[in-house]
Motif scaffolding. Structure first.
Motif, PDB file in Angstrom:
ATOM      1  N   VAL A 141      14.472   4.620 -12.559  1.00 12.56           N
ATOM      2  CA  VAL A 141      15.215   3.431 -12.975  1.00 12.56           C
ATOM      3  C   VAL A 141      15.061   3.296 -14.478  1.00 12.56           C
ATOM      4  O   VAL A 141      13.958   3.058 -14.983  1.00 12.56           O
ATOM      5  N   ASN A 142      16.170   3.452 -15.196  1.00 17.59           N
ATOM      6  CA  ASN A 142      16.155   3.392 -16.659  1.00 17.59           C
ATOM      7  C   ASN A 142      16.456   1.966 -17.109  1.00 17.59           C
ATOM      8  O   ASN A 142      17.579   1.472 -16.927  1.00 17.59           O
ATOM      9  N   LEU A 143      15.464   1.319 -17.697  1.00 14.93           N
ATOM     10  CA  LEU A 143      15.623  -0.058 -18.165  1.00 14.93           C
ATOM     11  C   LEU A 143      15.565  -0.147 -19.690  1.00 14.93           C
ATOM     12  O   LEU A 143      15.290  -1.214 -20.240  1.00 14.93           O
ATOM     13  N   ASP A 144      15.835   0.979 -20.360  1.00 15.94           N
ATOM     14  CA  ASP A 144      15.774   0.986 -21.826  1.00 15.94           C
ATOM     15  C   ASP A 144      16.736  -0.018 -22.448  1.00 15.94           C
ATOM     16  O   ASP A 144      16.463  -0.570 -23.522  1.00 15.94           O
ATOM     17  N   LEU A 163      15.112 -13.098 -12.217  1.00 16.74           N
ATOM     18  CA  LEU A 163      16.564 -13.286 -12.104  1.00 16.74           C
ATOM     19  C   LEU A 163      17.314 -12.069 -12.629  1.00 16.74           C
ATOM     20  O   LEU A 163      18.260 -11.589 -12.001  1.00 16.74           O
ATOM     21  N   ALA A 164      16.885 -11.545 -13.774  1.00 15.29           N
ATOM     22  CA  ALA A 164      17.533 -10.363 -14.338  1.00 15.29           C
ATOM     23  C   ALA A 164      17.400  -9.167 -13.398  1.00 15.29           C
ATOM     24  O   ALA A 164      18.373  -8.428 -13.169  1.00 15.29           O
ATOM     25  N   ALA A 165      16.214  -8.968 -12.824  1.00 13.77           N
ATOM     26  CA  ALA A 165      15.990  -7.842 -11.915  1.00 13.77           C
ATOM     27  C   ALA A 165      16.810  -7.989 -10.637  1.00 13.77           C
ATOM     28  O   ALA A 165      17.390  -7.016 -10.144  1.00 13.77           O
ATOM     29  N   GLN A 170      28.351  -2.938 -28.242  1.00 15.36           N
ATOM     30  CA  GLN A 170      27.016  -2.667 -27.746  1.00 15.36           C
ATOM     31  C   GLN A 170      26.766  -3.489 -26.482  1.00 15.36           C
ATOM     32  O   GLN A 170      27.330  -4.560 -26.285  1.00 15.36           O
ATOM     33  N   HIS A 171      25.919  -2.954 -25.622  1.00 15.23           N
ATOM     34  CA  HIS A 171      25.585  -3.646 -24.383  1.00 15.23           C
ATOM     35  C   HIS A 171      24.783  -4.902 -24.700  1.00 15.23           C
ATOM     36  O   HIS A 171      23.744  -4.853 -25.348  1.00 15.23           O
ATOM     37  N   SER A 172      25.285  -6.045 -24.260  1.00 12.80           N
ATOM     38  CA  SER A 172      24.585  -7.301 -24.497  1.00 12.80           C
ATOM     39  C   SER A 172      23.333  -7.360 -23.643  1.00 12.80           C
ATOM     40  O   SER A 172      23.351  -6.975 -22.469  1.00 12.80           O
ATOM     41  N   ARG A 173      22.247  -7.851 -24.223  1.00 12.82           N
ATOM     42  CA  ARG A 173      20.978  -7.942 -23.482  1.00 12.82           C
ATOM     43  C   ARG A 173      21.078  -8.928 -22.332  1.00 12.82           C
ATOM     44  O   ARG A 173      20.276  -8.882 -21.398  1.00 12.82           O
ATOM     45  N   THR A 174      22.081  -9.821 -22.369  1.00 13.49           N
ATOM     46  CA  THR A 174      22.217 -10.815 -21.303  1.00 13.49           C
ATOM     47  C   THR A 174      23.288 -10.438 -20.289  1.00 13.49           C
ATOM     48  O   THR A 174      23.526 -11.192 -19.342  1.00 13.49           O
ATOM     49  N   ALA A 175      23.942  -9.285 -20.459  1.00 13.86           N
ATOM     50  CA  ALA A 175      25.025  -8.893 -19.548  1.00 13.86           C
ATOM     51  C   ALA A 175      24.534  -8.759 -18.112  1.00 13.86           C
ATOM     52  O   ALA A 175      25.289  -9.001 -17.165  1.00 13.86           O
ATOM     53  N   VAL A 176      23.289  -8.374 -17.935  1.00 12.34           N
ATOM     54  CA  VAL A 176      22.749  -8.154 -16.600  1.00 12.34           C
ATOM     55  C   VAL A 176      22.779  -9.425 -15.758  1.00 12.34           C
ATOM     56  O   VAL A 176      22.840  -9.363 -14.518  1.00 12.34           O
ATOM     57  N   PHE A 177      22.765 -10.596 -16.387  1.00 14.01           N
ATOM     58  CA  PHE A 177      22.719 -11.857 -15.649  1.00 14.01           C
ATOM     59  C   PHE A 177      24.050 -12.226 -15.012  1.00 14.01           C
ATOM     60  O   PHE A 177      24.103 -13.130 -14.180  1.00 14.01           O
ATOM     61  N   THR A 204       0.799  -1.225   0.000  1.00 15.64           N
ATOM     62  CA  THR A 204       0.000   0.000   0.000  1.00 15.64           C
ATOM     63  C   THR A 204       0.830   1.274   0.000  1.00 15.64           C
ATOM     64  O   THR A 204       0.292   2.356  -0.219  1.00 15.64           O
ATOM     65  N   GLY A 205       2.120   1.174   0.261  1.00 14.76           N
ATOM     66  CA  GLY A 205       2.983   2.353   0.204  1.00 14.76           C
ATOM     67  C   GLY A 205       2.767   3.337   1.325  1.00 14.76           C
ATOM     68  O   GLY A 205       3.056   4.539   1.165  1.00 14.76           O
ATOM     69  N   ASN A 206       2.299   2.873   2.467  1.00 10.87           N
ATOM     70  CA  ASN A 206       2.057   3.776   3.596  1.00 10.87           C
ATOM     71  C   ASN A 206       3.368   4.362   4.127  1.00 10.87           C
ATOM     72  O   ASN A 206       4.384   3.670   4.206  1.00 10.87           O
ATOM     73  N   TYR A 207       3.338   5.632   4.503  1.00  7.38           N
ATOM     74  CA  TYR A 207       4.476   6.333   5.107  1.00  7.38           C
ATOM     75  C   TYR A 207       5.723   6.294   4.224  1.00  7.38           C
ATOM     76  O   TYR A 207       6.846   6.264   4.718  1.00  7.38           O
ATOM     77  N   ALA A 208       5.517   6.282   2.908  1.00  2.56           N
ATOM     78  CA  ALA A 208       6.645   6.206   1.978  1.00  2.56           C
ATOM     79  C   ALA A 208       7.434   7.506   1.972  1.00  2.56           C
ATOM     80  O   ALA A 208       6.883   8.594   2.125  1.00  2.56           O
ATOM     81  N   ASP A 209       8.756   7.381   1.790  1.00  2.00           N
ATOM     82  CA  ASP A 209       9.611   8.559   1.667  1.00  2.00           C
ATOM     83  C   ASP A 209      10.374   8.571   0.343  1.00  2.00           C
ATOM     84  O   ASP A 209      11.234   9.405   0.118  1.00  2.00           O
ATOM     85  N   THR A 210      10.046   7.606  -0.536  1.00  2.00           N
ATOM     86  CA  THR A 210      10.733   7.494  -1.824  1.00  2.00           C
ATOM     87  C   THR A 210       9.733   7.201  -2.927  1.00  2.00           C
ATOM     88  O   THR A 210       8.896   6.298  -2.781  1.00  2.00           O
ATOM     89  N   LEU A 211       9.824   7.946  -4.007  1.00  2.00           N
ATOM     90  CA  LEU A 211       8.993   7.703  -5.186  1.00  2.00           C
ATOM     91  C   LEU A 211       9.905   7.156  -6.282  1.00  2.00           C
ATOM     92  O   LEU A 211      10.811   7.838  -6.749  1.00  2.00           O
ATOM     93  N   LEU A 212       9.667   5.889  -6.650  1.00  2.00           N
ATOM     94  CA  LEU A 212      10.497   5.220  -7.647  1.00  2.00           C
ATOM     95  C   LEU A 212       9.706   5.076  -8.941  1.00  2.00           C
ATOM     96  O   LEU A 212       8.608   4.508  -8.939  1.00  2.00           O
ATOM     97  N   HIS A 213      10.269   5.584 -10.042  1.00  2.00           N
ATOM     98  CA  HIS A 213       9.647   5.475 -11.359  1.00  2.00           C
ATOM     99  C   HIS A 213      10.416   4.445 -12.188  1.00  2.00           C
ATOM    100  O   HIS A 213      11.641   4.521 -12.301  1.00  2.00           O
ATOM    101  N   VAL A 214       9.700   3.514 -12.777  1.00  2.00           N
ATOM    102  CA  VAL A 214      10.315   2.545 -13.682  1.00  2.00           C
ATOM    103  C   VAL A 214       9.330   2.266 -14.810  1.00  2.00           C
ATOM    104  O   VAL A 214       8.199   1.839 -14.563  1.00  2.00           O
ATOM    105  N   ARG A 215       9.761   2.578 -16.035  1.00  2.00           N
ATOM    106  CA  ARG A 215       8.886   2.496 -17.197  1.00  2.00           C
ATOM    107  C   ARG A 215       7.574   3.225 -16.896  1.00  2.00           C
ATOM    108  O   ARG A 215       7.599   4.410 -16.583  1.00  2.00           O
ATOM    109  N   ALA A 216       6.427   2.559 -17.003  1.00  2.00           N
ATOM    110  CA  ALA A 216       5.147   3.257 -16.824  1.00  2.00           C
ATOM    111  C   ALA A 216       4.594   3.116 -15.416  1.00  2.00           C
ATOM    112  O   ALA A 216       3.446   3.465 -15.158  1.00  2.00           O
TER     113      ALA A 216
END
Length: 345
Positions: free
Chosen positions: A112-115, A150-152, A204-211, A66-78
């Motif tokens: 958080v930029n996940l482009d 796993l990636a996240a 170029q950054h490999s799409r699997t590098a995050v793993f 529910t996000g009660n008493y939150a002190d951080t607003l995190l934006h990721v994609r939409a």
């Protein structure tokens, strides 16, 4: 969307027939603090165990859900999440974002930029965030979302338990039905150099590098499935089975399993195809049988995955010196020479 859910007050919209973020129908490992075992009998949890579990449940329900008493607003994609800096600081990645992002009054605002991280899915990121609050998030990890989780988890860092849990589900999910998706994934993993050739540098950054190391582990798991599990699964060398049925009205093929295996190997990326064919673990009877299988597979590949690549795949049977005995099956790929045209003056 707020905290990964549509609707008012960060409400949880549970999927039909599914648990609401793991609080019912929990089939994964237990995240509750059970009591110790004495003489084969489970003892009731102690007061401090009950108290600690109550705190974690409160953090998850009131804090993450529910996000009660939150002190951080995190934006990721939409999606936007109302979260808590103290909890998020468990992740080195998010702690760095919070320390380097502007602060509006008493509230952190981070993006958080996940482009460049297509493997980090929205669902996977949601469950990784949830795991920062409580291990109950494990109940929502399934074969369909495990790779995104796993990636996240790898991206956020310091989540070894979650990474290992999601990786194990990924490994167990490799099957004949899911193999096309895993082959596409493996094809995106840079092939490590063995020192005998110049490695190809991809700027170029490999799409699997995050793993991180999990990418190679998954590649090895897919390889093991191809050369060890799959021949037995399709009954290579036997007759048609429920796994490898014949078309209706067709006569019995002498080896339906071989035909299925050929169809699979006709779509395997070249580096993995070469490694599998040349592996002594790939048991298809004699070396000559493996050589014949490779020839037939390459013929099929010419009509599909190898078509239009400008390269020609071949297989040879190497003989062992002066002994006259057959040695290894070797697969090569050579670029076709382009025809040169002489331009008249």
């Amino acid at each position: 969307m707020m905290n990964g859910h549509s609707g008012p007050s960060n409400g949880v919209a549970a999927a039909s027939g599914a648990a609401a973020d793991g609080y019912t129908n929990h089939t994964g490992p237990s995240t509750s603090a059970g009591g110790p075992i004495a003489n084969g009998y489970a003892q009731p949890p102690s007061l401090y165990q009950i108290h600690n579990e109550d705190i974690v449940n409160h953090l998850y329900q009131s804090g993450f859900q529910t996000g009660n008493y939150a002190d951080t607003l995190l934006h990721v994609r939409a999606t936007a999440y109302r979260l808590h800096a103290l909890i998020l600081s468990r992740s080195p990645y998010l702690a760095h974002l919070m320390s380097t992002s502007p602060q509006s009054g008493s509230q952190h605002i981070i993006y958080v930029n996940l482009d460049h991280e297509p493997e980090v899915t929205d669902e996977g990121f949601h469950h990784a965030l949830a795991y920062l609050y409580s291990g109950v998030a494990l109940a929502n990890i399934r074969p369909e979302n495990a790779r995104g989780v796993l990636a996240a988890a790898c991206l956020l860092g310091r989540m070894d338990d979650l990474c290992n849990y999601a990786y194990e589900i990924c490994r167990q999910s490799i099957s004949l039905e899911t193999l096309p998706s895993w082959l596409e994934f493996v094809d995106a993993i840079p092939v490590p150099s063995d020192g005998s050739s110049t490695p190809v540098i991809d700027h170029q950054h490999s799409r699997t590098a995050v793993f991180g190391p999990y990418a190679q582990r998954l590649r090895e798991d897919v390889f093991n499935f191809l050369v060890v599990t799959l021949p037995n699964l399709v009954n290579y060398g036997g007759q048609a089975t429920p796994t490898t049925p014949l078309p209706e009205g067709a006569s019995q093929h002498p080896d339906a399993g071989r035909e299925t295996l050929l169809q699979v190997f006709s779509r395997v990326p070249f580096d993995l195809f070469k490694a599998a064919i040349e592996s002594p673990t790939f048991q298809l009877g004699s070396v000559h049988s493996r050589f014949k299988f490779a020839k037939d597979a390459i013929e099929l590949r010419k009509q599909g995955i190898a078509r239009g690549t400008g390269a020609e795949e071949t297989v040879v049977l190497a003989f062992g010196g002066n002994t006259g005995q057959s040695g290894d099956v070797l697969v090569t790929r050579k670029l076709r020479r382009r025809q040169l045209w002489k331009v008249g003056s």
